[in-house]
Each structure stands twice: as C-alpha cells, then as structure tokens.
Design a protein around this motif. Structure first.
Motif, PDB file in Angstrom:
ATOM      1  N   HIS A 102       3.965  -7.674 -37.553  1.00  0.00           N
ATOM      2  CA  HIS A 102       4.450  -8.779 -36.728  1.00  0.00           C
ATOM      3  C   HIS A 102       3.328  -9.190 -35.791  1.00  0.00           C
ATOM      4  CE1 HIS A 102       5.235  -6.018 -33.309  1.00  0.00           C
ATOM      5  NE2 HIS A 102       5.734  -5.191 -34.220  1.00  0.00           N
ATOM      6  N   ILE A 103       3.438 -10.380 -35.240  1.00  0.00           N
ATOM      7  CA  ILE A 103       2.323 -11.007 -34.544  1.00  0.00           C
ATOM      8  C   ILE A 103       1.848 -10.183 -33.358  1.00  0.00           C
ATOM      9  CG2 ILE A 103       3.752 -12.431 -33.041  1.00  0.00           C
ATOM     10  CD1 ILE A 103       0.598 -13.704 -34.795  1.00  0.00           C
ATOM     11  N   ARG A 104       2.750  -9.544 -32.632  1.00  0.00           N
ATOM     12  CA  ARG A 104       2.348  -8.803 -31.441  1.00  0.00           C
ATOM     13  C   ARG A 104       1.633  -7.505 -31.809  1.00  0.00           C
ATOM     14  NH1 ARG A 104       4.916 -11.980 -27.748  1.00  0.00           N
ATOM     15  NH2 ARG A 104       6.703 -13.096 -28.637  1.00  0.00           N
ATOM     16  N   LYS A 105       2.039  -6.900 -32.892  1.00  0.00           N
ATOM     17  CA  LYS A 105       1.334  -5.710 -33.367  1.00  0.00           C
ATOM     18  C   LYS A 105      -0.092  -6.067 -33.792  1.00  0.00           C
ATOM     19  CE  LYS A 105       3.274  -2.866 -36.402  1.00  0.00           C
ATOM     20  NZ  LYS A 105       3.771  -2.357 -37.714  1.00  0.00           N
ATOM     21  N   ARG A 159     -12.887   8.332 -17.814  1.00  0.00           N
ATOM     22  CA  ARG A 159     -11.423   8.284 -17.870  1.00  0.00           C
ATOM     23  C   ARG A 159     -10.972   6.864 -18.179  1.00  0.00           C
ATOM     24  NH1 ARG A 159      -8.958  12.811 -15.800  1.00  0.00           N
ATOM     25  NH2 ARG A 159     -10.311  14.246 -14.654  1.00  0.00           N
ATOM     26  N   TYR A 160     -10.045   6.738 -19.107  1.00  0.00           N
ATOM     27  CA  TYR A 160      -9.518   5.436 -19.473  1.00  0.00           C
ATOM     28  C   TYR A 160      -7.997   5.535 -19.566  1.00  0.00           C
ATOM     29  CZ  TYR A 160     -14.358   4.774 -20.870  1.00  0.00           C
ATOM     30  OH  TYR A 160     -15.723   4.712 -20.877  1.00  0.00           O
ATOM     31  N   LYS A 161      -7.355   4.456 -19.221  1.00  0.00           N
ATOM     32  CA  LYS A 161      -5.901   4.411 -19.310  1.00  0.00           C
ATOM     33  C   LYS A 161      -5.516   3.125 -20.018  1.00  0.00           C
ATOM     34  CE  LYS A 161      -1.701   4.873 -16.534  1.00  0.00           C
ATOM     35  NZ  LYS A 161      -1.148   5.043 -15.153  1.00  0.00           N
ATOM     36  N   ALA A 162      -4.800   3.256 -21.112  1.00  0.00           N
ATOM     37  CA  ALA A 162      -4.393   2.088 -21.898  1.00  0.00           C
ATOM     38  C   ALA A 162      -2.883   1.902 -21.815  1.00  0.00           C
ATOM     39  CB  ALA A 162      -4.811   2.251 -23.352  1.00  0.00           C
ATOM     40  N   LYS A 163      -2.473   0.670 -21.762  1.00  0.00           N
ATOM     41  CA  LYS A 163      -1.049   0.352 -21.779  1.00  0.00           C
ATOM     42  C   LYS A 163      -0.730  -0.381 -23.073  1.00  0.00           C
ATOM     43  CE  LYS A 163       2.640  -1.989 -19.240  1.00  0.00           C
ATOM     44  NZ  LYS A 163       2.983  -2.810 -18.048  1.00  0.00           N
ATOM     45  N   VAL A 164       0.088   0.230 -23.891  1.00  0.00           N
ATOM     46  CA  VAL A 164       0.468  -0.375 -25.170  1.00  0.00           C
ATOM     47  C   VAL A 164       1.593  -1.380 -24.910  1.00  0.00           C
ATOM     48  CG1 VAL A 164       1.366   0.039 -27.482  1.00  0.00           C
ATOM     49  CG2 VAL A 164      -0.192   1.697 -26.435  1.00  0.00           C
ATOM     50  N   PRO A 165       1.422  -2.635 -25.317  1.00  0.00           N
ATOM     51  CA  PRO A 165       2.486  -3.626 -25.096  1.00  0.00           C
ATOM     52  C   PRO A 165       3.712  -3.305 -25.941  1.00  0.00           C
ATOM     53  CG  PRO A 165       0.746  -4.544 -26.460  1.00  0.00           C
ATOM     54  CD  PRO A 165       0.247  -3.218 -25.977  1.00  0.00           C
ATOM     55  N   ASP A 215      13.123  -2.044 -25.340  1.00  0.00           N
ATOM     56  CA  ASP A 215      11.733  -2.345 -25.664  1.00  0.00           C
ATOM     57  C   ASP A 215      11.148  -1.247 -26.544  1.00  0.00           C
ATOM     58  OD1 ASP A 215      11.664  -4.712 -24.162  1.00  0.00           O
ATOM     59  OD2 ASP A 215      11.258  -3.606 -22.320  1.00  0.00           O
ATOM     60  N   VAL A 216      10.298  -1.664 -27.485  1.00  0.00           N
ATOM     61  CA  VAL A 216       9.657  -0.738 -28.422  1.00  0.00           C
ATOM     62  C   VAL A 216       8.151  -1.004 -28.411  1.00  0.00           C
ATOM     63  CG1 VAL A 216       9.490  -0.024 -30.841  1.00  0.00           C
ATOM     64  CG2 VAL A 216      11.708  -0.712 -29.902  1.00  0.00           C
ATOM     65  N   PRO A 217       7.309   0.035 -28.285  1.00  0.00           N
ATOM     66  CA  PRO A 217       5.865  -0.169 -28.375  1.00  0.00           C
ATOM     67  C   PRO A 217       5.490  -0.870 -29.683  1.00  0.00           C
ATOM     68  CG  PRO A 217       6.340   2.050 -27.595  1.00  0.00           C
ATOM     69  CD  PRO A 217       7.652   1.449 -28.017  1.00  0.00           C
ATOM     70  N   VAL A 218       4.501  -1.774 -29.625  1.00  0.00           N
ATOM     71  CA  VAL A 218       4.199  -2.619 -30.786  1.00  0.00           C
ATOM     72  C   VAL A 218       3.766  -1.829 -32.018  1.00  0.00           C
ATOM     73  CG1 VAL A 218       3.618  -4.658 -29.445  1.00  0.00           C
ATOM     74  CG2 VAL A 218       1.831  -2.994 -29.964  1.00  0.00           C
TER      75      VAL A 218
END
Length: 214
Positions: A15-18, A74-80, A125-128
């Motif tokens: 899907h487009i967001r993934k 150090r890195y921090k990622a936020k999965v939409p 909500d579900v992670p992409v």
C-alpha cells in the motif's frame, strides 16, 4: 538533474504508505509525482491498489544517516502507521460497546486495546510494515484475522468479491463461481432495498462501497 524513478509492480499487501516509508518519501508526494499520473488518475483511492498496478518509486534509497567514527551513535526512528477501521456485524449479538484487543501491532508483544462504538466499529493504528494483525473480542469469543493492504479497489471484480466475503455473503475462502457472486449480489441488494437483479450496476457498487466503508 532530476533523480531517476523506476517502476514498482504492486504485490498483494503493498500500500502507498508502506512503499513511501520504504523509499523514504512522503506518501502524498509519491502518489502525486508526475511519473504516477496514470495510476493516480485510474485509482480514486491511493490506499487501495491492485496487484499488478505499476507505481513509480525513487531509484535511489533515502540518504544514509551520518556516522561519527570512534563515538557512540544513537538514532531513534518513528515508524508511521496506517489507520484501520472495521465495522463488525453479527446476526447473533450486538457488537457495539465490546472491548477489543489487537495483537501483532507492538514490537514488545503487548496488544493495543480499545472498545467498539455503539455501531460496532473498531478503529486502531497499525505500523506500515505490519502485514497482518489479529483482532480479538474476548467477551464475544471472536478472533478475526486482519490483513493490512489486501483490499482491492471497488471497481475491480476481485474487490467486489472481497467485500461480499467480508460481509458474510460469500464463504470466507475458496473459489466463488459467477452464480455464487450473482446470488450474493441479489442478497445484498435485497438488504439495501435495491432491485434484486444480481447485476453489479453503479447503484449497487456505490451501496457496496458505502456498506463496507472502503
């Protein structure tokens, strides 16, 4: 010089967001890119794509993160996430006001919790990058697998069949013959107060889309 874009053939579950997250680009920007004018003109909803559709994506990956040698980085990622909304119906009982659990959405294994609306709607909500989750209604004894990104567009025969299955008018799995689909459409039309012709006319398609929410 503009960076090259390459074709990506949509697979079941894409899907487009993934895809936007995977290629490091905003979903709206990806959908509205000039190379995607054909598909965006043909598909009225960017969140509903058909396996075999061709979407153009950036040929080059998103820029790598900077790394400083000899130090701790150090890195921090936020999965939409994508918002999932399900309308639950049962001929046996009301599914309004039911507490629910969504398993498979959190990395730590903890389920997301919620309560259905008075009309039986469950939203979460579900992670992409998550393809499948499990919706559980403990008090009703229901366990419902949910595939994210698997619903086909309403203007495709497969999209019509999927919606009829989800509404309980066709078996949940297996082949559906032309006669099965005609009978299912007739049952749906009767429920909606439409002429029970078994034909997928525009009015029936609109009613099916509205009843299924997507």
């Amino acid at each position: 010089m503009a960076k090259p874009w390459v074709p990506h053939v949509i697979q079941q579950g894409d899907h487009i967001r993934k895809l936007a997250f995977r290629y490091g680009i905003d979903a709206e920007t990806l959908w509205k890119h000039e190379r995607n004018q054909e598909i965006s003109g043909r598909r009225k909803n960017m969140d509903l794509l058909l396996p075999g559709d061709v979407l153009h994506v950036p040929a080059e990956p998103a820029p790598a993160l900077d790394i400083a040698a000899g130090t701790m980085n150090r890195y921090k990622a936020k999965v939409p996430t994508v918002h999932v909304k399900l309308h639950l119906e049962s001929a046996m009982r009301s599914l309004g006001g039911q507490r629910f659990e969504v398993h498979g959405v959190n990395e730590g294994g903890e389920p997301a919790l919620g309560t259905t609306t008075a009309e039986g709607e469950a939203a979460f909500d579900v992670p992409v990058l998550v393809r499948e989750v499990e919706l559980r209604l403990p008090d009703a004894g229901l366990v419902i697998p949910v595939l994210v990104g698997d619903l086909d567009p309403i203007d495709e025969p497969s999209g019509v069949t999927q919606r009829l299955r989800n509404l309980g008018l066709l078996p949940p799995a297996g082949d559906a013959s032309a006669e099965d689909i005609t009978l299912a459409l007739m049952a749906f039309q009767r429920d909606e107060g439409l002429p029970a012709t078994g034909a997928l006319d525009d009015e029936t398609r609109r009613a099916l889309e509205a009843r299924h929410l997507l």
